[in-house]
Design an enzyme around this catalytic site. Sequence first.
Site, short mmCIF file in Angstrom:
data_model
loop_
_atom_site.label_atom_id
_atom_site.label_comp_id
_atom_site.label_asym_id
_atom_site.label_seq_id
_atom_site.Cartn_x
_atom_site.Cartn_y
_atom_site.Cartn_z
CG ASP A 22 -1.74 1.22 1.41
OD1 ASP A 22 -1.99 1.88 0.37
OD2 ASP A 22 -2.16 1.51 2.54
CG ASN A 24 -3.27 5.34 -0.97
OD1 ASN A 24 -3.27 4.21 -0.46
ND2 ASN A 24 -4.23 5.76 -1.77
CG ASP A 26 -6.11 2.84 0.42
OD1 ASP A 26 -5.12 2.07 0.52
OD2 ASP A 26 -6.74 2.96 -0.65
CG ASP A 30 -1.35 1.60 -3.72
OD1 ASP A 30 -0.13 1.53 -3.95
OD2 ASP A 30 -1.82 2.10 -2.67
CG ASP A 99 -5.66 -12.78 -13.78
OD1 ASP A 99 -6.33 -13.54 -14.49
OD2 ASP A 99 -5.24 -13.09 -12.65
CG ASP A 200 -10.08 -16.24 -13.92
OD1 ASP A 200 -9.35 -16.53 -12.97
OD2 ASP A 200 -11.33 -16.21 -13.85
CD GLU A 242 -7.75 -20.73 -12.85
OE1 GLU A 242 -7.75 -20.98 -11.64
OE2 GLU A 242 -8.57 -19.95 -13.36
CG HIS A 316 -5.12 -15.70 -6.65
ND1 HIS A 316 -4.55 -16.26 -7.76
CD2 HIS A 316 -6.42 -15.53 -6.93
CE1 HIS A 316 -5.49 -16.42 -8.68
NE2 HIS A 316 -6.63 -15.98 -8.21
CG ASP A 317 -7.59 -19.17 -6.80
OD1 ASP A 317 -8.13 -18.16 -6.29
OD2 ASP A 317 -7.53 -19.36 -8.04
C1 GLC Z 1 -10.04 -18.40 -11.04
C2 GLC Z 1 -9.32 -17.42 -10.14
C3 GLC Z 1 -10.09 -17.29 -8.86
C4 GLC Z 1 -11.47 -16.76 -9.19
C5 GLC Z 1 -12.17 -17.61 -10.25
C6 GLC Z 1 -13.32 -16.87 -10.85
O1 GLC Z 1 -10.04 -19.68 -10.54
O2 GLC Z 1 -8.00 -17.82 -9.95
O3 GLC Z 1 -9.45 -16.48 -7.93
O4 GLC Z 1 -12.25 -16.72 -8.04
O5 GLC Z 1 -11.32 -17.94 -11.31
O6 GLC Z 1 -12.86 -15.80 -11.62
CA CA Z 2 -3.59 2.02 -1.27
#
Ligand code: GLC
Ligand code: CA
Length: 543
Positions: A22, A24, A26, A30, A99, A200, A242, A316-317
């Site tokens: 971050d 700023n 908040d 970013d 992405d 995605d 993916e 991230h999943d």
């Molecule tokens: C993919 C992303 C996931 C998202 C899903 C729907 O699996 O990696 O984070 O929730 O698609 O877009």
């Molecule tokens: Ca920020």
Amino acid sequence: MVQKKWWQQSVVYQIYPRSFQDSNGDGIGDLQGIIQRLDYLEKLGIDAIWLSPVYQSPNDDNGYDISDYQSIMTEFGTMAEMDALITAAKKRKIRIIMDLVVNHTSDEHQWFVEARKSQENPYRDYYIWRDPVDGQAPNDLLSTFGGSAWQLDPVTNQYYLHLFSQRQPDLNWSNPLVQQEIWQMMNFWLEKGIGGFRMDVIDLIGKVPDQKITGNGPNLHAYLQKMNQETFGHYDVLTVGETWGATPEIAKLYSDPKRNELSMVFQFEHIGLDEIPGREKWDVQALDFLKLKAVFSKWQNSLGNEGWNSLFWNNHDLPRIISRWGNDSEMYRERSGKMLATILHLLKGTPYIYQGEEIGLINTPIRSIEEADDIETFNMYQERLQKGYTIQEIITSINQKGRDNARRPLPWDATNQGGFTTGKPWLPLHPDFLKLNVATALANPKSLFYHYQQLIHLRKTQPLVVWGTYREILPEDPALYVYERSYQGEMWLVVANFYQKETIYRDPERQAQAILLSNYEDSSLHLEKLRLRAYEAIVFRLA
Ligand code: GLC
Ligand code: CA
């Protein structure tokens, strides 16, 4: 001779912008924050950043629900800052991979706002609408986030399809106008000089909902060939799809250079190996280590010149790999992290590192659902409560597999809020951030960070790592993962103890010439009887 591509020789680093830095106060990461930290990424040695979505979004699914593909989420910054990020990264020879979330949009996307107004609306066919059947949803397709994949829209009394949340309506890819819009949008980004796209849930775009076909639909590859022709095929970029259900045979359909589709896919066969077959991702059992090796070897051996592997433990999943298949106790956190990094990064393919993996971040257990943030977690919690699971059972599953584990802000130092923000972070940091942070890792020459740096350096300087052939040894060994890589007369041997318990590797045939990398300082060169301590992982050059 197949042409050598930059992305075959690269290491990609995934940034989850909300949690990276971050700038700023908040409490939300970013674009400025990313720009400020590019020197760190350059030091690590990566070649490209996969940026999780930064587009305008109401954040029902943290940016994977896009309301405008050609503007930046207000909290993250401006388009001018996005351009500045691309330029600043380029100066450091780092490419930005965007992405691409085109299976669905947000319900706040202008297309959907229009589409739901009436059956005659020009945008109606951008989405997938069906009449009720006997007053019910058209069929029993389920959403990945729980419940029916169909949502009744009272305005027109028709259902629309959403394979994810109700606020992520699926686009209708069989409509050429939808395709046109997407090509135009992709070209907008390509013209900015980005390094490619991570696509995605791209395996879903060929769906035939009436036949309950979601993944790998009949038109999927035709769409991707068209996409290639109309957009990125004219650029030297990396594209990675993916694809949850991919087998090596399916992967080749995407990535055989002759077919002009994608560079590679993310396959998830190894990722499901601690799940009870036929159940949900929340239903966990011990990892089947022999299967893990078998899956890696299968993928290493079967793509040949018709594909290219992606290599990853985290995103991230997924939960943090050290907590999942390593050992997140203080004693073994870094040791096991180095072992996991070693075996993955010396395979053939393009490695992906998820932010914080390089400093050995671990899962962050929660005690109650109030501490959670993720929509998938919330939906599962409600669903399982209704099914009669106890709260304790549900919380255990969340702590093992919940997506918040990977999404906690990155701790940069031991100051207030780990230097992530001067304000209140949108999601609390891991409670141990005073010890577990980037500054601590950078200050210790033996840290996991420098192990990752060395692995990346080996890949950049040793063609064997990129191009060498792979051969597994001892596939039946219950604790050791051993493989050879060979290239132009040179051979390396990777020997790793996947577990804490000491074990022995016996190899009277081979002679080690040197140790190229190890997670212990005093590893032995004696292959005839090699004692491997807890999580010991050694890379030998053979004589
Ligand atoms: C993919 C992303 C996931 C998202 C899903 C729907 O699996 O990696 O984070 O929730 O698609 O877009
Ligand atoms: Ca920020």
